[in-house]
Design a protein around this motif. Structure first.
Motif, PDB file in Angstrom:
ATOM      1  N   GLY A 211       6.512   3.958   0.629  1.00 13.86           N
ATOM      2  CA  GLY A 211       5.944   2.728   1.154  1.00 13.86           C
ATOM      3  C   GLY A 211       6.173   1.528   0.269  1.00 13.86           C
ATOM      4  O   GLY A 211       5.806   0.404   0.628  1.00 13.86           O
ATOM      5  N   ASP A 212       6.765   1.764  -0.888  1.00 11.81           N
ATOM      6  CA  ASP A 212       7.057   0.634  -1.765  1.00 11.81           C
ATOM      7  C   ASP A 212       8.208  -0.175  -1.171  1.00 11.81           C
ATOM      8  O   ASP A 212       9.058   0.344  -0.453  1.00 11.81           O
ATOM      9  CB  ASP A 212       7.433   1.125  -3.165  1.00 11.81           C
ATOM     10  CG  ASP A 212       6.986   0.168  -4.256  1.00 11.81           C
ATOM     11  OD1 ASP A 212       6.596  -0.965  -3.912  1.00 11.81           O
ATOM     12  OD2 ASP A 212       7.015   0.547  -5.438  1.00 11.81           O
ATOM     13  N   VAL A 213       8.208  -1.453  -1.428  1.00  9.08           N
ATOM     14  CA  VAL A 213       9.305  -2.330  -1.020  1.00  9.08           C
ATOM     15  C   VAL A 213       9.737  -3.114  -2.249  1.00  9.08           C
ATOM     16  O   VAL A 213       9.002  -3.224  -3.228  1.00  9.08           O
ATOM     17  CB  VAL A 213       8.883  -3.299   0.108  1.00  9.08           C
ATOM     18  CG1 VAL A 213       8.523  -2.537   1.365  1.00  9.08           C
ATOM     19  CG2 VAL A 213       7.726  -4.177  -0.332  1.00  9.08           C
TER      20      VAL A 213
ATOM     21  N   MET B 252       0.843  -1.186   0.000  1.00  5.78           N
ATOM     22  CA  MET B 252       0.000   0.000   0.000  1.00  5.78           C
ATOM     23  C   MET B 252       0.887   1.248   0.000  1.00  5.78           C
ATOM     24  O   MET B 252       1.189   1.829   1.041  1.00  5.78           O
ATOM     25  CB  MET B 252      -0.948  -0.009   1.209  1.00  5.78           C
ATOM     26  CG  MET B 252      -1.599  -1.357   1.495  1.00  5.78           C
ATOM     27  SD  MET B 252      -2.391  -2.122   0.062  1.00  5.78           S
ATOM     28  CE  MET B 252      -4.023  -1.414   0.148  1.00  5.78           C
ATOM     29  N   ARG B 253       1.328   1.655  -1.166  1.00  2.32           N
ATOM     30  CA  ARG B 253       2.191   2.837  -1.278  1.00  2.32           C
ATOM     31  C   ARG B 253       1.336   4.081  -1.518  1.00  2.32           C
ATOM     32  O   ARG B 253       0.150   3.973  -1.856  1.00  2.32           O
ATOM     33  CB  ARG B 253       3.178   2.644  -2.423  1.00  2.32           C
ATOM     34  CG  ARG B 253       2.515   2.450  -3.765  1.00  2.32           C
ATOM     35  CD  ARG B 253       3.458   1.919  -4.819  1.00  2.32           C
ATOM     36  NE  ARG B 253       2.739   1.714  -6.073  1.00  2.32           N
ATOM     37  CZ  ARG B 253       3.243   1.093  -7.132  1.00  2.32           C
ATOM     38  NH1 ARG B 253       4.475   0.604  -7.088  1.00  2.32           N
ATOM     39  NH2 ARG B 253       2.532   0.948  -8.224  1.00  2.32           N
ATOM     40  N   ASP B 254       1.948   5.258  -1.376  1.00  2.00           N
ATOM     41  CA  ASP B 254       1.193   6.471  -1.684  1.00  2.00           C
ATOM     42  C   ASP B 254       1.448   6.889  -3.124  1.00  2.00           C
ATOM     43  O   ASP B 254       2.184   6.210  -3.870  1.00  2.00           O
ATOM     44  CB  ASP B 254       1.506   7.585  -0.690  1.00  2.00           C
ATOM     45  CG  ASP B 254       2.935   8.116  -0.791  1.00  2.00           C
ATOM     46  OD1 ASP B 254       3.632   7.833  -1.787  1.00  2.00           O
ATOM     47  OD2 ASP B 254       3.359   8.842   0.137  1.00  2.00           O
ATOM     48  N   ALA B 255       0.844   8.010  -3.537  1.00  3.98           N
ATOM     49  CA  ALA B 255       0.919   8.431  -4.932  1.00  3.98           C
ATOM     50  C   ALA B 255       2.346   8.755  -5.369  1.00  3.98           C
ATOM     51  O   ALA B 255       2.679   8.662  -6.553  1.00  3.98           O
ATOM     52  CB  ALA B 255       0.027   9.648  -5.153  1.00  3.98           C
ATOM     53  N   ALA B 256       3.195   9.105  -4.405  1.00  2.61           N
ATOM     54  CA  ALA B 256       4.582   9.428  -4.722  1.00  2.61           C
ATOM     55  C   ALA B 256       5.489   8.200  -4.685  1.00  2.61           C
ATOM     56  O   ALA B 256       6.688   8.299  -4.952  1.00  2.61           O
ATOM     57  CB  ALA B 256       5.096  10.478  -3.740  1.00  2.61           C
TER      58      ALA B 256
ATOM     59  N   TYR C  21       5.721  -1.329   6.781  1.00  2.00           N
ATOM     60  CA  TYR C  21       6.572  -1.751   5.663  1.00  2.00           C
ATOM     61  C   TYR C  21       8.059  -1.642   5.988  1.00  2.00           C
ATOM     62  O   TYR C  21       8.881  -2.383   5.433  1.00  2.00           O
ATOM     63  CB  TYR C  21       6.229  -0.959   4.401  1.00  2.00           C
ATOM     64  CG  TYR C  21       6.813   0.427   4.312  1.00  2.00           C
ATOM     65  CD1 TYR C  21       8.005   0.665   3.628  1.00  2.00           C
ATOM     66  CD2 TYR C  21       6.179   1.520   4.899  1.00  2.00           C
ATOM     67  CE1 TYR C  21       8.551   1.944   3.546  1.00  2.00           C
ATOM     68  CE2 TYR C  21       6.705   2.793   4.830  1.00  2.00           C
ATOM     69  CZ  TYR C  21       7.897   3.008   4.153  1.00  2.00           C
ATOM     70  OH  TYR C  21       8.429   4.261   4.074  1.00  2.00           O
ATOM     71  N   THR C  22       8.436  -0.747   6.924  1.00  2.00           N
ATOM     72  CA  THR C  22       9.851  -0.599   7.259  1.00  2.00           C
ATOM     73  C   THR C  22      10.372  -1.727   8.143  1.00  2.00           C
ATOM     74  O   THR C  22      11.567  -1.774   8.446  1.00  2.00           O
ATOM     75  CB  THR C  22      10.100   0.742   7.971  1.00  2.00           C
ATOM     76  OG1 THR C  22       9.329   0.792   9.176  1.00  2.00           O
ATOM     77  CG2 THR C  22       9.708   1.924   7.080  1.00  2.00           C
ATOM     78  N   SER C  23       9.478  -2.650   8.564  1.00  2.00           N
ATOM     79  CA  SER C  23       9.904  -3.767   9.410  1.00  2.00           C
ATOM     80  C   SER C  23      10.341  -4.980   8.593  1.00  2.00           C
ATOM     81  O   SER C  23      10.812  -5.964   9.166  1.00  2.00           O
ATOM     82  CB  SER C  23       8.775  -4.179  10.362  1.00  2.00           C
ATOM     83  OG  SER C  23       7.742  -4.871   9.669  1.00  2.00           O
ATOM     84  N   LEU C  24      10.175  -4.919   7.275  1.00  2.00           N
ATOM     85  CA  LEU C  24      10.644  -6.022   6.442  1.00  2.00           C
ATOM     86  C   LEU C  24      12.163  -6.103   6.504  1.00  2.00           C
ATOM     87  O   LEU C  24      12.835  -5.127   6.858  1.00  2.00           O
ATOM     88  CB  LEU C  24      10.171  -5.843   4.998  1.00  2.00           C
ATOM     89  CG  LEU C  24       8.873  -6.574   4.635  1.00  2.00           C
ATOM     90  CD1 LEU C  24       7.705  -6.052   5.445  1.00  2.00           C
ATOM     91  CD2 LEU C  24       8.579  -6.450   3.135  1.00  2.00           C
TER      92      LEU C  24
END
Length: 313
Positions: free
Chosen positions: A112-114, A105-109, A211-214
C-alpha cells in the motif's frame, strides 16, 4: 466509489472500535496498534445500490428532501456571510490554495505504500483538473492544491480501511479548508465526505482513495489519478452528474445534462434521459474511465465557489 472489479468510486461504510494508539516517527511516519472487533457505525447502502460499474455509492445517500434542505441552508449561510463582508464579489468566484495532507495507510509488510513521485504527480493532476487544463470546454475553478505533508502509517487494519472513523480522527490534519487524502486498499476507488457535514463530524472530513489509482498505479482504466479529482469534487460540494436521475433538479447544476444512471467506460453519444443533452460522460463527476474525463463545467465551478464560501472559507 468505483470498484476495481471495476472498483466503484466509493461505498459509504465506516468502521470504528476502541481508540487506536499510534506513535509518529521521524519523517512523518508512524506505527499503530489497533484493537480487534470493530463495529459498524455508519450508513451501509442497500443491496443493489448503483454506482460505477453497478456497485455501491461513494458518498452517503442524499434524499431529495435533504438535498432541498442543504440548498436552503447554503443560501442562508451565503447571505449571512455576505452581511459580514465575507461574500465573493458579484460575478467573481472564490479561489484558494488548498493544503493537502496525504496519509499513506500501508500494512506491516509495506503493502500500500506509494512513492513520493506518485504523490507529487497526484497533486499535479488535481491542479490540472481543477484548473480546467484537460479541455477547452473545461472551467478553471480557481482552486489550486499544495502538498502540506505526507504521513505514512503501518497498520494492517487501517490499510484495509477498517476502523475508518477512528483512524481518520486519529490522523486528520488541518482545518476545514484542508483536504486530507487517506490512501487505502479496499474494494472501491474512493469515498468522500461533503462540506456541509464538516461541522457535525470534522474528524472524518476528507477523501479515502484506492492507492492503486494514483498516477502510475495498477488500477486498470483508473490509474491516471482522477479518482482523487472525482472525490475532491464531492469534498467541494458537487454531486454526481446522475444525482436524482432524469429530473430538472438533478445535481443542482444547470449545465450538466440530466442522466438516468452512471456511466461505465466512455460510451460516446450515450443519452440515458429524455431531457435535453447527451450524458456528460466526460465530466469528472460521472463514473467514466479516467481517460474519458476532461472537465468540470462553469456551473460546477460556481457551485464549488459557493460551497467553499458557505462551509470552508
Amino acid at each position: 466509489m468505483r470498484s476495481l472489479i471495476p472498483r466503484p468510486r466509493a461505498l459509504a461504510v465506516v468502521l470504528t472500535g476502541a481508540a487506536l494508539v499510534f506513535s509518529p516517527v521521524a519523517g512523518g511516519q508512524a506505527t499503530a496498534k489497533a484493537p480487534a472487533s470493530p463495529v459498524n457505525d455508519c450508513f451501509v447502502p442497500p443491496a443493489g445500490a448503483s454506482a460505477k460499474g453497478g456497485h455501491g455509492p461513494d458518498t452517503r445517500d442524499i434524499s431529495l428532501a435533504e438535498q432541498k434542505s442543504i440548498e436552503a441552508q447554503t443560501a442562508q449561510l451565503l447571505k449571512a456571510k455576505a452581511s459580514r463582508g465575507i461574500a465573493v464579489p458579484k460575478g467573481a468566484l472564490a479561489a484558494a490554495s488548498v493544503p493537502v495532507y496525504v496519509n499513506v495507510m500501508r500494512d506491516a509488510a509495506g503493502n500500500g505504500d506509494v512513492t513520493d513521485t506518485q504523490i507529487s504527480q497526484q497533486i499535479a493532476v488535481l491542479n490540472k483538473t481543477f484548473g480546467g487544463q484537460e479541455s477547452s470546454a473545461a472551467a478553471n475553478t480557481g482552486f489550486t492544491f499544495t502538498l502540506a505533508g505526507t504521513f505514512r502509517y503501518s497498520n494492517n487494519n487501517w490499510h484495509k480501511d477498517k476502523q475508518s472513523s477512528t483512524y481518520r480522527k486519529q490522523t486528520r490534519k488541518g482545518g476545514k479548508n484542508a483536504l486530507n487524502i487517506w490512501l487505502v486498499d479496499f474494494a472501491y476507488l474512493g469515498i468522500a465526505t461533503f462540506p456541509w457535514d464538516y461541522a457535525r463530524n470534522p474528524g472524518i472530513d476528507g477523501i479515502r482513495v484506492q492507492y492503486t489509482s494514483l498516477p502510475g498505479g495498477t488500477a486498470t482504466n483508473y490509474n491516471l489519478g482522477e479518482t482523487a479529482t472525482h472525490e475532491a469534487g464531492h469534498w467541494f460540494g458537487l454531486y454526481h452528474t446522475f444525482q436524482g436521475g432524469c429530473t430538472s433538479t438533478n445535481d443542482e447544476v444547470s449545465d450538466t445534462p440530466a442522466q438516468s444512471s452512471s456511466t461505465n467506460g466512455c460510451p460516446t453519444g450515450r443519452d440515458s434521459c429524455s431531457l435535453p443533452g447527451l450524458d456528460p460522460i466526460h465530466n469528472y463527476m460521472d463514473y467514466s474511465y479516467d481517460s474519458c474525463y476532461t472537465q468540470f463545467t462553469p456551473g460546477q465551478s460556481t457551485r464549488i465557489s459557493n460551497m467553499w464560501t458557505a462551509y470552508r472559507a
